[in-house]
Write a protein that holds these residues in place. Structure first.
Motif, PDB file in Angstrom:
ATOM      1  N   ALA A 460       0.844  -1.188   0.000  1.00  0.00           N
ATOM      2  CA  ALA A 460       0.000   0.000   0.000  1.00  0.00           C
ATOM      3  C   ALA A 460       0.884   1.243   0.000  1.00  0.00           C
ATOM      4  O   ALA A 460       2.048   1.188   0.389  1.00  0.00           O
ATOM      5  CB  ALA A 460      -0.893   0.001   1.242  1.00  0.00           C
ATOM      6  N   PRO A 461       0.352   2.404  -0.443  1.00  0.00           N
ATOM      7  CA  PRO A 461       1.148   3.634  -0.434  1.00  0.00           C
ATOM      8  C   PRO A 461       1.734   3.969   0.930  1.00  0.00           C
ATOM      9  O   PRO A 461       2.885   4.378   1.040  1.00  0.00           O
ATOM     10  CB  PRO A 461       0.127   4.695  -0.877  1.00  0.00           C
ATOM     11  CG  PRO A 461      -0.872   3.950  -1.678  1.00  0.00           C
ATOM     12  CD  PRO A 461      -0.965   2.592  -1.057  1.00  0.00           C
ATOM     13  N   THR A 462       0.942   3.764   2.001  1.00  0.00           N
ATOM     14  CA  THR A 462       1.441   4.050   3.353  1.00  0.00           C
ATOM     15  C   THR A 462       2.616   3.145   3.688  1.00  0.00           C
ATOM     16  O   THR A 462       3.627   3.585   4.238  1.00  0.00           O
ATOM     17  CB  THR A 462       0.320   3.838   4.396  1.00  0.00           C
ATOM     18  OG1 THR A 462      -0.794   4.644   4.046  1.00  0.00           O
ATOM     19  CG2 THR A 462       0.798   4.199   5.790  1.00  0.00           C
ATOM     20  N   LYS A 538      -8.058  -6.407  -3.877  1.00  0.00           N
ATOM     21  CA  LYS A 538      -6.906  -6.810  -4.675  1.00  0.00           C
ATOM     22  C   LYS A 538      -5.556  -6.319  -4.152  1.00  0.00           C
ATOM     23  O   LYS A 538      -4.519  -6.626  -4.733  1.00  0.00           O
ATOM     24  CB  LYS A 538      -7.078  -6.302  -6.113  1.00  0.00           C
ATOM     25  CG  LYS A 538      -8.255  -6.913  -6.857  1.00  0.00           C
ATOM     26  CD  LYS A 538      -7.972  -8.339  -7.267  1.00  0.00           C
ATOM     27  CE  LYS A 538      -8.993  -8.845  -8.261  1.00  0.00           C
ATOM     28  NZ  LYS A 538      -8.848  -8.287  -9.602  1.00  0.00           N
ATOM     29  N   GLY A 539      -5.539  -5.540  -3.080  1.00  0.00           N
ATOM     30  CA  GLY A 539      -4.259  -5.087  -2.542  1.00  0.00           C
ATOM     31  C   GLY A 539      -4.434  -3.950  -1.567  1.00  0.00           C
ATOM     32  O   GLY A 539      -5.524  -3.362  -1.441  1.00  0.00           O
ATOM     33  N   GLY A 540      -3.356  -3.629  -0.849  1.00  0.00           N
ATOM     34  CA  GLY A 540      -3.408  -2.562   0.150  1.00  0.00           C
ATOM     35  C   GLY A 540      -3.777  -1.219  -0.436  1.00  0.00           C
ATOM     36  O   GLY A 540      -4.442  -0.401   0.211  1.00  0.00           O
ATOM     37  N   THR A 541      -3.383  -0.970  -1.682  1.00  0.00           N
ATOM     38  CA  THR A 541      -3.716   0.300  -2.347  1.00  0.00           C
ATOM     39  C   THR A 541      -5.220   0.482  -2.406  1.00  0.00           C
ATOM     40  O   THR A 541      -5.744   1.557  -2.104  1.00  0.00           O
ATOM     41  CB  THR A 541      -3.143   0.313  -3.778  1.00  0.00           C
ATOM     42  OG1 THR A 541      -1.729   0.169  -3.703  1.00  0.00           O
ATOM     43  CG2 THR A 541      -3.484   1.601  -4.501  1.00  0.00           C
ATOM     44  N   PHE A 542      -5.935  -0.579  -2.788  1.00  0.00           N
ATOM     45  CA  PHE A 542      -7.390  -0.481  -2.951  1.00  0.00           C
ATOM     46  C   PHE A 542      -8.101  -0.477  -1.592  1.00  0.00           C
ATOM     47  O   PHE A 542      -9.172   0.107  -1.460  1.00  0.00           O
ATOM     48  CB  PHE A 542      -7.886  -1.618  -3.839  1.00  0.00           C
ATOM     49  CG  PHE A 542      -7.134  -1.702  -5.137  1.00  0.00           C
ATOM     50  CD1 PHE A 542      -7.104  -0.623  -6.005  1.00  0.00           C
ATOM     51  CD2 PHE A 542      -6.399  -2.831  -5.458  1.00  0.00           C
ATOM     52  CE1 PHE A 542      -6.384  -0.681  -7.191  1.00  0.00           C
ATOM     53  CE2 PHE A 542      -5.679  -2.893  -6.640  1.00  0.00           C
ATOM     54  CZ  PHE A 542      -5.671  -1.816  -7.517  1.00  0.00           C
ATOM     55  N   ALA A 546     -10.558   2.569  -0.666  1.00  0.00           N
ATOM     56  CA  ALA A 546     -11.942   2.344  -0.217  1.00  0.00           C
ATOM     57  C   ALA A 546     -12.252   3.168   1.022  1.00  0.00           C
ATOM     58  O   ALA A 546     -13.392   3.595   1.227  1.00  0.00           O
ATOM     59  CB  ALA A 546     -12.171   0.862   0.057  1.00  0.00           C
ATOM     60  N   GLY A 547     -11.235   3.405   1.840  1.00  0.00           N
ATOM     61  CA  GLY A 547     -11.431   4.198   3.052  1.00  0.00           C
ATOM     62  C   GLY A 547     -11.595   5.680   2.791  1.00  0.00           C
ATOM     63  O   GLY A 547     -12.023   6.432   3.669  1.00  0.00           O
ATOM     64  N   LEU A 767     -12.115   3.816  -7.739  1.00  0.00           N
ATOM     65  CA  LEU A 767     -12.151   2.444  -7.228  1.00  0.00           C
ATOM     66  C   LEU A 767     -13.222   1.667  -7.985  1.00  0.00           C
ATOM     67  O   LEU A 767     -14.391   2.027  -7.951  1.00  0.00           O
ATOM     68  CB  LEU A 767     -12.474   2.453  -5.725  1.00  0.00           C
ATOM     69  CG  LEU A 767     -12.387   1.112  -4.998  1.00  0.00           C
ATOM     70  CD1 LEU A 767     -10.935   0.684  -4.832  1.00  0.00           C
ATOM     71  CD2 LEU A 767     -13.046   1.203  -3.630  1.00  0.00           C
ATOM     72  N   GLY A 768     -12.810   0.596  -8.689  1.00  0.00           N
ATOM     73  CA  GLY A 768     -13.765  -0.225  -9.431  1.00  0.00           C
ATOM     74  C   GLY A 768     -14.213  -1.402  -8.592  1.00  0.00           C
ATOM     75  O   GLY A 768     -13.395  -2.177  -8.111  1.00  0.00           O
TER      76      GLY A 768
END
Length: 859
Positions: A460-462, A538-542, A546-547, A767-768
């Motif tokens: 994820a970005p963080t 699908k991953g930490g990015t998504f 979503a948050g 976000l899809g």
């Protein structure tokens, strides 16, 4: 063919054309080096212009600088094979790769440009559609390094034929991301290893190598960790290893305790010091060995810092401090590893959902087979209360099936002949005979496990930011610690022993273990929770995206509504409703149109049988007709009857009213009179209204509906579902514009659709989210988040979970930073002892893990 390169290649059937500096190739052939002409093995030497010569396969020739021939031996010549592989020539080696991570053709262009800048690579061709890449590089260029160059560009690549050589190992003993880096660096120096990736969050290592599995396990062991090949023998060995003897942590703690008790007695100091030394040696052997390989591979991980602190403490006579550092570090690692394993088990538990054996029908008997041995087309029998072992179609029997393990649906789903069932779901009532449609490795649950494991490995970005911060922070504090040990005593500010002790404490504080763990453990926990509830993230990015979502755009048909029209009203004129339905069923029974199916289903449910008819015909765009008892009957739009000039003024007002409310009207009659009308409408899903209300409760600012229907229908559906806003009369491309409009208003927008027809809008949104992933592989592959059930029931849970995950990640990061800052400030006044520094570090890491694990229990 481009003329710029002045090069050509000939297929086996192609003759060389006379042309200045260029001869022509077949379409299958690729171009090669400048000013060179090549012939196939069957070519005969031709007369050509000054700079073009072709030779037979048994000829080698190089009469002038620009006059070359290709034979079995090649010399300073570019030659093409009959298959036309890119770059297959003198001094060039061609390798094909599969590339993952490309989401548009510009990604392919990025890879091509990036690799072509690398010295030694002559040509690169990336096909976005197939995900394949062909690279021609000089023979001496290390082609096994290409995946590493690709990774720097943000993608993943592996040779197309290398998957057989790629193995997955479970790694034990990693306490933070720097341990994973140590293993990677150590193994990458082994000439037998082509590529290695270690994921701390999943505790797994993907490695491509040419040596034995035993040697890989041994190499990982040298770095201070335990590895076992995924599979039966690996798991068995791992369990066997776990069961051997007393742990070093316990033994080290025992000697520490004896030494500490001895310090309160009158026995000589040397005696209890020996206990402390034993505690350091026993508990510190593994960290010291790991530290050695970390330093050797250029890593500066926690093992290096702790080993340095323990050795330093012993050298300055602080034996108790050194032993306490070692034991607390070992104890903290043990607790951390057990806690992290619990988060990893959230995914591994999915594997245990499916039975290992299936009852396969063989004649009149049932044969018990391992699921791996059951082929497509075989028939399996599943009794009430049993789990379904493989995906398939129901052949005989009716039952209700609990699909919660796959879709997260709260209620069982009725299944009958022709319905799809999934491996891992529970057959609750009747016995079912199921025809297997997928092998064990291709089942829906297998794909879920694969996608979730892939998702855990995506940073994820963080997490990426924290990792970058840690890479800078650790060497800075390490350098500061060395300066603290040396500079003050040189200038007479205190004793060497005093500053060495403070420097050692600073070394312990230098490892940002809790900070590095703060994000990945939370993400693994959240993704694991979502997977068990029928949601694929699908991953930490998504998860992070979503948050932050403020608005959700819903496709209407099939998302908010069932997507299957149903009869909503029947209005008969001069005949009974039963007769009207029977006539209409007879006409529509031969049509595959959704409206026709809605009417025939309505009639079937009420046991209204069709009448004998003939001359069945479709009237394109208007309806259908048939001859019943010698009379022509029609069923179609009001426009059809207007064209036939059949009066229907007495129901005209009702037709207009129903059309305004979003119904589709089917008028039924003969060429002289109307028998009545049937209104058909798409019904709203039972769960839709509840889900939208729950989304509003979790703080979603705006719910938007996108539809191709008229405004009357859109307004009716919007009011019934509770959406805040709608865009009507949209073509598929207009949905993209609607999403962009919402984004232009400053909102982060999620698009919810079926993952196929709404692909452009899903791609445009922030976000899809695809619905019905259990029924379509495309939905599972295309969207960022997949709701496995064919409804919105789990969407509010997903948004809630992602927001809680973001909250916990922020708590973890701040707690880790504040703990480190407090420890740093307390070192210099002499308040923070060495063992307290270790306790603060391992304790903070443990608290961060436990805080993240709360996401596993989020209902």
């Amino acid at each position: 063919m481009s003329e710029e390169k002045k090069a050509s290649c000939c297929s086996s059937s192609e003759e060389v054309l006379k042309d200045e500096e260029v001869s022509c190739c077949s379409n299958a052939e690729e171009e090669q080096e400048p000013e060179v002409n090549c012939c196939s093995s069957s070519s005969v030497k031709e007369e050509t212009e000054a700079n073009a010569t072709c030779c037979s396969s048994d000829t080698k020739r190089n009469e002038a600088n620009q006059d070359h021939c290709c034979g079995n031996e090649q010399e300073e010549v570019s030659c093409c094979s009959s298959s036309g592989d890119v770059g297959k020539s003198e001094g060039l080696h061609v390798v094909k790769f599969e590339v993952k991570g490309m989401d548009c053709p510009s990604c392919a262009a990025t890879i091509e440009k990036g690799l072509q800048k690398i010295s030694g690579i002559q040509s690169v061709s990336v096909q976005y559609g197939t995900g394949r890449m062909t690279v021609a590089a000089e023979n001496e260029f290390p082609h096994d390094q290409i995946p590493k160059h690709i990774r720097k560009l943000g993608f993943e690549a592996e040779p197309v034929d290398s998957s057989k050589n790629k193995q997955t190992y479970k790694i034990e003993g990693m306490d933070c991301g720097s341990c994973a880096m140590t293993i990677e660096k150590h193994l990458s120096k082994n000439p037998a290893v082509q590529d290695v990736q270690v994921q701390f969050s999943t505790g797994k290592m993907q490695i491509q190598h040419t040596t034995s599995a035993k040697e890989i396990v041994k190499e990982v062991g040298r770095a201070g960790f335990q590895a076992s090949l995924e599979g039966k023998w690996g798991d068995h060995n791992q369990k066997a290893a776990k069961g051997k003897g007393i742990s070093t942590t316990t033994l080290s703690g025992l000697f520490l305790g004896l030494g500490f008790i001895g310090s309160f007695t009158n026995i000589p100091t040397e005696f209890f010091t020996a206990f402390y030394a034993a505690a350091i040696l026993i508990g510190g052997y593994k960290p010291a060995r790991s530290a050695f390989y970390a330093i050797k591979s250029g890593s500066l991980d926690m093992n290096v810092l702790m080993a340095s602190a323990a050795i330093g403490a012993a050298l300055i006579g602080e034996w108790f401090e050194g032993a306490m550092v070692v034991w607390l570090f070992a104890l903290g690692n043990t607790l951390q590893n057990r806690s992290i394993e619990r988060t990893r088990e959230s995914i591994r538990s999915l594997i245990n959902l499916t039975p290992k054996e299936a009852s396969v029908k063989s004649g009149n008997q049932l044969v018990l087979k391992a699921v791996e041995d059951v082929g497509i087309g075989e028939v399996i029998v599943v009794k009430p209360g049993e789990k379904i072992p493989l995906d398939g179609d129901v052949m005989t029997g009716t039952s209700s099936v609990n699909q919660a393990p796959i879709t997260g649906e709260s209620l069982p789903v009725d299944k009958q002949t022709g319905d799809i069932v999934y491996a891992g779901t529970v057959n609750e009532s009747g016995s079912l005979e199921i025809e297997v449609t997928k092998l064990v490795e291709d089942t829906t649950i297998a794909k879920i496990i694969h996608l979730v494991e892939e998702a855990q490995e995506k940073r994820a970005p963080t997490q990426a930011f924290v990792d970058r911060f840690a890479r800078v922070y650790t060497p800075i504090v390490f350098t500061l610690a060395l300066l603290v040990m040396i500079i003050p005593p040189i200038f007479g500010f205190g004793t060497w022993g005093e500053w060495l002790y403070k420097g050692l404490a600073l070394l312990v504080v230098a490892c940002p273990c809790a900070l590095v763990i703060s994000t990945p453990v939370a993400i693994v926990s959240a993704i694991g929770n979502a997977a068990k509830n029928g949601v694929l993230i699908k991953g930490g990015t998504f998860l992070e995206k979503a948050g932050t979502i403020k608005a959700i755009a819903f496709d209407k048909t099939g998302t908010l509504t069932e997507g299957r029209p149903k009869v909503s009203e029947v209005h008969a004129l001069g005949v009974s409703e039963d007769e009207l339905i029977r006539v209409t069923r007879t006409i529509e029974e031969h049509s595959t149109h959704p409206i026709a199916k809605a009417i025939t289903t309505y009639a079937s449910e009420r046991n209204m049988l069709a009448i004998d008819g003939e001359d069945f015909q479709a009237i394109p765009g208007k309806g259908a007709k048939a001859k019943l008892s010698g009379v022509k009957y029609f069923a179609g739009s009001p426009k059809l009857f207007e064209e036939m000039q059949v009066p229907f003024s007495e129901i005209k007002d009702r037709i207009d009213q129903l059309q305004k409310e979003g119904h589709t009207i089917v008028v039924v009659g003969t060429s002289t009179k109307v028998l009545g009308l049937i209104a058909v409408a798409d019904t709203i899903r039972d769960i839709t209204v509840q889900s939208i209300q729950k989304l509003k409760q979790v703080g979603m600012q705006e719910m938007v509906m996108l539809t191709g229907d008229n405004k009357g229908t859109a307004d009716k559906i919007a009011r019934e579902t509770g959406v805040d806003r709608y865009f009507a009369e949209l073509l598929p491309e207009d949905k993209v514009s609607a999403v962009k409009k919402l984004q232009a208003e400053g909102k982060n927008v999620a698009m919810v659709g079926d993952g196929i027809n709404d692909a452009p809008a899903l791609a445009t949104s922030d976000l899809g989210i695809a619905m019905g992933g259990a029924g379509t592989d495309t939905a599972m592959e295309t969207a960022d988040i997949v709701l496995m059930a064919d409804n919105l029931e789990k969407l509010p849970h997903t948004i809630r979970l992602s927001r809680k995950a973001m909250k916990i990640i922020k708590q973890n990061v701040w707690f880790s930073l504040v703990t480190k800052l407090a420890a740093l400030m307390l070192i210099f006044p002499g308040v923070l002892t060495l063992w307290m520094a270790v306790l603060s570090d391992t304790g903070a890491a443990l608290l961060v893990i436990l805080n993240s694990m709360r996401l596993l229990r989020n209902k």
